[in-house]
Motif scaffolding. Structure first.
Motif, short mmCIF file in Angstrom:
data_model
loop_
_atom_site.label_atom_id
_atom_site.label_comp_id
_atom_site.label_asym_id
_atom_site.label_seq_id
_atom_site.Cartn_x
_atom_site.Cartn_y
_atom_site.Cartn_z
N SER A 61 12.15 -29.55 41.73
CA SER A 61 12.95 -29.79 40.72
C SER A 61 12.87 -28.67 39.47
N ALA A 62 12.03 -27.83 39.69
CA ALA A 62 11.67 -26.74 38.62
C ALA A 62 12.99 -26.01 38.11
N PRO A 63 14.02 -25.66 39.47
CA PRO A 63 15.24 -24.98 38.79
C PRO A 63 15.96 -25.75 37.88
N ALA A 64 16.10 -27.24 38.15
CA ALA A 64 16.91 -28.05 37.52
C ALA A 64 16.41 -28.27 36.17
N THR A 65 15.06 -28.49 36.08
CA THR A 65 14.32 -28.77 35.02
C THR A 65 14.45 -27.39 34.03
N ALA A 66 14.41 -26.23 34.50
CA ALA A 66 14.27 -25.15 33.84
C ALA A 66 15.97 -24.69 33.27
N ALA A 67 16.82 -25.24 34.02
CA ALA A 67 18.41 -25.12 33.48
C ALA A 67 18.33 -26.02 32.39
N LEU A 68 17.87 -27.44 32.51
CA LEU A 68 17.83 -28.42 31.46
C LEU A 68 17.09 -27.68 30.27
N ALA A 69 16.06 -27.09 30.05
CA ALA A 69 15.70 -26.52 29.02
C ALA A 69 16.10 -25.38 28.52
N GLU A 70 16.85 -24.68 29.27
CA GLU A 70 18.01 -23.72 28.52
C GLU A 70 19.01 -24.13 27.87
N ARG A 71 19.61 -25.27 28.45
CA ARG A 71 20.59 -25.92 27.79
C ARG A 71 20.17 -26.88 26.47
N VAL A 72 19.19 -27.68 26.55
CA VAL A 72 18.90 -28.38 25.36
C VAL A 72 17.95 -27.57 24.47
N GLY A 73 17.26 -26.61 24.91
CA GLY A 73 16.20 -26.01 23.98
C GLY A 73 14.76 -26.24 24.38
N LEU A 74 13.97 -25.22 24.31
CA LEU A 74 12.73 -25.32 24.71
C LEU A 74 12.07 -26.42 23.96
N GLN A 75 12.09 -26.58 22.59
CA GLN A 75 11.26 -27.61 22.13
C GLN A 75 11.52 -28.94 22.38
N ARG A 76 12.73 -29.28 22.46
CA ARG A 76 13.11 -30.68 22.77
C ARG A 76 12.83 -31.06 24.37
N SER A 77 12.97 -29.75 25.27
CA SER A 77 12.51 -30.33 26.57
C SER A 77 10.91 -30.34 26.87
N LEU A 78 10.41 -29.59 25.98
CA LEU A 78 8.76 -29.95 26.25
C LEU A 78 8.29 -31.36 25.57
N LEU A 79 9.12 -31.65 24.35
CA LEU A 79 8.79 -33.05 23.74
C LEU A 79 9.15 -33.94 24.68
N GLY A 80 10.23 -33.93 25.48
CA GLY A 80 10.88 -34.84 26.45
C GLY A 80 9.98 -34.95 27.70
N ALA A 81 9.33 -33.90 28.06
CA ALA A 81 8.26 -33.71 29.30
C ALA A 81 7.02 -34.37 28.79
N THR A 82 6.54 -34.05 27.47
CA THR A 82 5.09 -34.79 27.03
C THR A 82 5.31 -36.34 26.83
N VAL A 83 6.58 -36.68 26.37
CA VAL A 83 6.76 -38.16 26.44
C VAL A 83 6.79 -38.74 27.88
N LEU A 84 7.55 -38.28 28.75
CA LEU A 84 7.42 -38.61 30.12
C LEU A 84 6.06 -38.54 30.79
N TYR A 85 5.24 -37.48 30.54
CA TYR A 85 3.78 -37.28 30.97
C TYR A 85 3.14 -38.60 30.21
#
Length: 127
Positions: A61-85
């Motif tokens: 899933s790394a390519p898909a999540t990397a594309a998502l991070a590019e689309r929504v922004g690094l800070q928002r994707s890291l925040l979302g990943a931290t919440v899911l974690y």
């Protein structure tokens, strides 16, 4: 003139936190194998499939999540990943409260598995 990226405090913090997340994630895998086998009654083949699929999904899933991070922004994707974690950790704690009593873990084995464990001094296993 520098040949590579400079290590600012925020970059070092990001690298260290990423390292700690990976150490935390992968250090729990051996415990998960025991948990799945002893507490959930899975066979070792099933445990291998579950943990193998989890690792496969993580890396595939790394390519898909990397594309998502590019689309929504690094800070928002890291925040979302931290919440899911965090939700994953909370679900693990809730699952822990649903475990069997210590005496049943000590004295019983999954169907078809012969137990070689001996009871500890603190837990008396009486049939």
């Amino acid at each position: 003139m520098t040949d590579g990226p400079t290590f600012t405090k925020s970059r070092v913090a990001l690298l260290v936190s990423g390292f700690l997340v990976n150490v935390g994630s992968f250090s729990i895998y051996p415990y998960l194998a025991v948990l799945l086998r002893d507490r959930m009654g899975m066979g070792m083949g099933q445990v291998g499939v579950v943990l193998g699929l989890a690792t496969l999904v993580q890396f595939a899933s790394a390519p898909a999540t990397a594309a998502l991070a590019e689309r929504v922004g690094l800070q928002r994707s890291l925040l979302g990943a931290t919440v899911l974690y965090s939700f994953g950790g909370a679900a693990f704690l809730v699952g822990r409260s649903l475990r069997r009593s210590p005496s049943s873990v000590c004295c019983s084995s999954p169907p078809g598995v012969r137990s070689t464990r001996r009871p500890t001094a603190a837990i008396s296993c009486t049939g």
